[in-house]
Design a protein around this motif. Structure first.
Motif: not given
Length: 109
Positions: A46-58, A60-73
């Motif tokens: 948070l100190c280094h990335m400031k608001f960019g940290l929330f883009y960072f987590f967003t 990864w959230l998109v990546c995880m959601t895509t993975f779950a939709i495509l690979s979780v039966p």
């Protein structure tokens, strides 16, 4: 359902009937390890990335959601022994011999 709920439901549905407790214990351990690491790194990031940290987590959230939709039966009304055989991707790696009830070996009840 939040991430805590998904972290408990998905592994309990995906492990074979013989090893759900061992798989669940590994799942909980890894989940707690990564929760600890993220908590330790959050303030420094948070100190280094400031608001960019929330883009960072967003991201990864998109990546995880895509993975779950495509690979979780889907497991609704599907016997646990058949879950992986019906999935579009994982069915390529499962044969009839991999299911204990089909090759004469009875699973633990």
């Amino acid at each position: 359902m939040g991430t805590t709920g998904m972290a408990g439901v998905v592994p309990s549905e995906m492990f074979p009937l013989e090893i759900p407790s061992a798989g669940q214990s590994i799942n909980v351990s890894v989940n707690m390890l990564f929760t600890f690491l993220i908590a330790q790194a959050f303030l420094v990031m948070l100190c280094h990335m400031k608001f960019g940290l929330f883009y960072f987590f967003t991201f990864w959230l998109v990546c995880m959601t895509t993975f779950a939709i495509l690979s979780v039966p889907e497991t609704t009304n599907v016997p646990i022994e058949e879950v992986w055989k019906r999935h579009w991707f994982w069915s390529k790696f499962i044969s009839d011999d991999d299911i204990p009830e089909r090759n004469g070996i009875q699973g633990i009840v």
